[in-house]
Design an enzyme around this catalytic site. Sequence first.
Site, PDB file in Angstrom:
ATOM      1  N   SER A 268     107.405 136.875  99.652  1.00  0.00           N
ATOM      2  CA  SER A 268     107.712 136.449  98.288  1.00  0.00           C
ATOM      3  C   SER A 268     106.892 137.259  97.286  1.00  0.00           C
ATOM      4  O   SER A 268     106.064 138.094  97.668  1.00  0.00           O
ATOM      5  CB  SER A 268     107.419 134.952  98.136  1.00  0.00           C
ATOM      6  OG  SER A 268     106.039 134.693  98.341  1.00  0.00           O
ATOM      7  N   TYR A 269     107.112 137.001  96.004  1.00  0.00           N
ATOM      8  CA  TYR A 269     106.440 137.753  94.944  1.00  0.00           C
ATOM      9  C   TYR A 269     104.926 137.628  95.091  1.00  0.00           C
ATOM     10  O   TYR A 269     104.388 136.510  95.164  1.00  0.00           O
ATOM     11  CB  TYR A 269     106.897 137.233  93.582  1.00  0.00           C
ATOM     12  CG  TYR A 269     106.445 138.086  92.424  1.00  0.00           C
ATOM     13  CD1 TYR A 269     106.877 139.396  92.298  1.00  0.00           C
ATOM     14  CD2 TYR A 269     105.591 137.572  91.455  1.00  0.00           C
ATOM     15  CE1 TYR A 269     106.472 140.189  91.236  1.00  0.00           C
ATOM     16  CE2 TYR A 269     105.186 138.352  90.380  1.00  0.00           C
ATOM     17  CZ  TYR A 269     105.623 139.649  90.279  1.00  0.00           C
ATOM     18  OH  TYR A 269     105.222 140.431  89.224  1.00  0.00           O
ATOM     19  N   PRO A 270     104.189 138.759  95.155  1.00  0.00           N
ATOM     20  CA  PRO A 270     102.762 138.679  95.502  1.00  0.00           C
ATOM     21  C   PRO A 270     101.808 138.467  94.330  1.00  0.00           C
ATOM     22  O   PRO A 270     100.597 138.455  94.547  1.00  0.00           O
ATOM     23  CB  PRO A 270     102.512 140.045  96.149  1.00  0.00           C
ATOM     24  CG  PRO A 270     103.450 140.970  95.436  1.00  0.00           C
ATOM     25  CD  PRO A 270     104.668 140.153  95.118  1.00  0.00           C
ATOM     26  N   ARG A 271     102.321 138.335  93.108  1.00  0.00           N
ATOM     27  CA  ARG A 271     101.432 138.128  91.958  1.00  0.00           C
ATOM     28  C   ARG A 271     101.610 136.698  91.464  1.00  0.00           C
ATOM     29  O   ARG A 271     102.514 136.415  90.681  1.00  0.00           O
ATOM     30  CB  ARG A 271     101.737 139.138  90.844  1.00  0.00           C
ATOM     31  CG  ARG A 271     101.508 140.588  91.250  1.00  0.00           C
ATOM     32  CD  ARG A 271     101.916 141.542  90.136  1.00  0.00           C
ATOM     33  NE  ARG A 271     101.827 142.924  90.556  1.00  0.00           N
ATOM     34  CZ  ARG A 271     100.753 143.694  90.386  1.00  0.00           C
ATOM     35  NH1 ARG A 271      99.687 143.200  89.786  1.00  0.00           N
ATOM     36  NH2 ARG A 271     100.741 144.953  90.790  1.00  0.00           N
TER      37      ARG A 271
END
Length: 834
Positions: A268-271
């Site tokens: 998933s989005y890492p930020r």
Amino acid sequence: MEFPAQYSQWKAHNPAVLFQAPIQRAPPNEDMRQLELHLKDLARQCQWLVLWLDCDREGEAIAFEVLETCQEAAGGRLQAFRAVFSALTYQDLSRACATLRQPDQRLAHAVEARQAFDLRAGAAFTRWLSLRYQPMFPELTQTLSYGPCQFPTLGFVVERYLLIQRFVPEPFWSIRAEVQKQGQDVRFSWRRGRLFDRLAVLALFELVVEDAPQGATVTRVSLDPKTRWRPLPLNTVEMTKLAASKLRIAPARCMQIAEDLYQRGYISYPRTETDRFTPTIDVRALVQVQTPSTVWGAFARNLLDGGRYTIPRSGPHNDNAHPPIHPVKACERGELTDESWRVYELVTRHFIACCSPDARGNRTEVEIQIAGEEFTTAGVVITDRGWLEIYPYSNWVNDPLPPFAVNEVLHFSVLEMTESRTQPPPLLSEADLISLMDRNGIGTDATMHEHINKIQERIYAIKNADGRLEPSKLGIALVEGVQRFAREEGTDLSKPRLRSDMEDGMAAIARGQRGKDQFLQDSIALAQRCFAALERNAHALDAALGQHFTGRTEVGRGAPILRAAFSACRCGAQMDLRCHGGAAGAVARGAGGRGAAAAGGRGRGRAAAAAGGRGAGRRGRGRAAAARGRGRGRAAPAAGGAGARQERFLVCPNVACGIVLPVPSKQNQTLSPFGHICPICRFQVMNVRNEETSREHRLCPYCFNHVPQDLHQGMTELRCFQCAHRSCPLAGARAGPPGPPPPGPPGGAGPPAGPAPGDPGPGGFGGPGPGQPGMLPVGPGGPGSVPGAGPLGHPGPVAAPGSGPRAGLPGAPAAGQGLPGASAPANGGLPVWP
């Protein structure tokens, strides 16, 4: 955001003006330009606009950029709405459609305020540091950048390093005891721990030794259940810390790999700041995705089929924009590179561990007593390893104790008094630094790794063999310097307080408790006060860097001679051209042939271009525009190319004078002496030729470094075509009729000889007219040579240092003679201009 093009030339403006200079939105790149055109085309066909951007501050700011672009195309008739969601599930998207709201301008204002402040403060301090210290210390070839988050990050590293350097070890003493039970050596710790008084410990130790034959008595045996909680769901800060400490992958590199895995659909989005899963996310289904894996598939199946699946814990953070980092599809080791696999494995094992039972065990603690002194030991028996079975990045050691009973008497197998010394803390690791930044509000989850990487790119800090951050001498000098002036001004740029206060202010803007304009006004005023204080106390920073780096004057004196007897000093001696670092590059040319050509027609054409000639003028503007494009957002490249920076100097060998003057040092520039004495400072003028463009200009080496402010206020460098002196024929910016000629040569010598061959005549840029004052006569080497010194390519005999001029220059004052219009310097220093 960026400054307009006229502010891109670093030396054209005092850095302080950047605090009030206009700023503008940076133009989109080609990809974004295509997206902008597509949005405008759609906007003309629509009535509603629903903004599905990330639901955080940055997402809201981007939403308003999209809204502005679309409203411009649609003539302002669009009805705009904001979708609020944190995951791409059916439930989340359905709820977002049912609860559309108006875009929140407050969140966008918070982002715009931060961007505007960071641009102004970062650019002003960076330019001031670079422009002041790169010329002062030739070793400093890199940009000396400042950032409101970057400097506190460096401050943490330097503070820990200095703490270690200033650490004074202290001796301490303790008592160590061991017993043997069922063939096992059991170590007991002294309840007092350690004491720094040797005599006190010795007295207590002797009491214990006296009673040792009777043995120690077990006074307490306790058994307590212990639990090791499963980890919280993974967010960006925790992922980068684990990658740095467990995988030895730098945070910046970890984020690059994670972004790639996200783009390829593995995670998933890492930020994200979020460390809790919302009820709308089917976490159990995400575990099911991992059951085919040959690495952890069996463990995942056991969780689901064996009834051991556990709902993940909920952490305290939720950015309402993205879920915690988790795997979204199964992957085998051979599908990824080694680094990518290790990051994917970390993410996946951490996620499965979040869904696993807690680890459980029992802790036994035994306490014994002898001569009034208490000793304790403890052991652990693990009954269920739970999540630790799948998580190799943490461990819980099974360390059982043999059975003990209350009132049991034990005899020591070892009893001794130990001595040791206190140890300094270790250097910060990247994981330690991220924790400090997170605790002090420096940066965001998405930018912390960038600040850590930046201080390493700037060579403010480096990673040692142990993977820990050690400040460079430049990093230490910068922090010590700003701390010196902070003691006088009360504001320390290396401490996190300023940035932390700013983050609080931006949070207040996002809540609507503070206006953006008022925040910027207060914050920029504070930054301006810090900037003014830094300028007033620059000597403190000068001294700090001077302790670690060699100054430019010393470097010039010690540099190898590139050309002896290059040009005339004001004292009458012939100055040497020296070069430090880099390749020797193009240097002085002989006076014949090409020198005459340089004074001829080609110079006239370049002069016309400098004065506004059309063809060359257009070409010059193109290069200037290119230079502006290259310079925006970073420092101009150091002279000398990618290698060590080349620095050239004119150095007077006369001990009574000894002046050192930096001169243009780019490798594509050729320097040669020019037959003219500057009427302002009495130094011989030099010619500078760009070998790539074949353009030339003249400059006086002294006025180039010490601009006479009565004629050119605010300028930091001066070339002849910029000079406004009324009597000098090379002055390209003078107005009105020429003034009186400068003083003639000493001894009442008459005017110099006539013009050199090819001279364009009075006022021409290529050379002087007949009989013009201050010009050197033509020697045997051709135009620009000095009589008695031989051709410039073959200098005459060199006198010993301090024995007077090596080749007398007509029109130059004698050694020690003051300069016209300047007060006499003390101790051979530079003159003070009125």
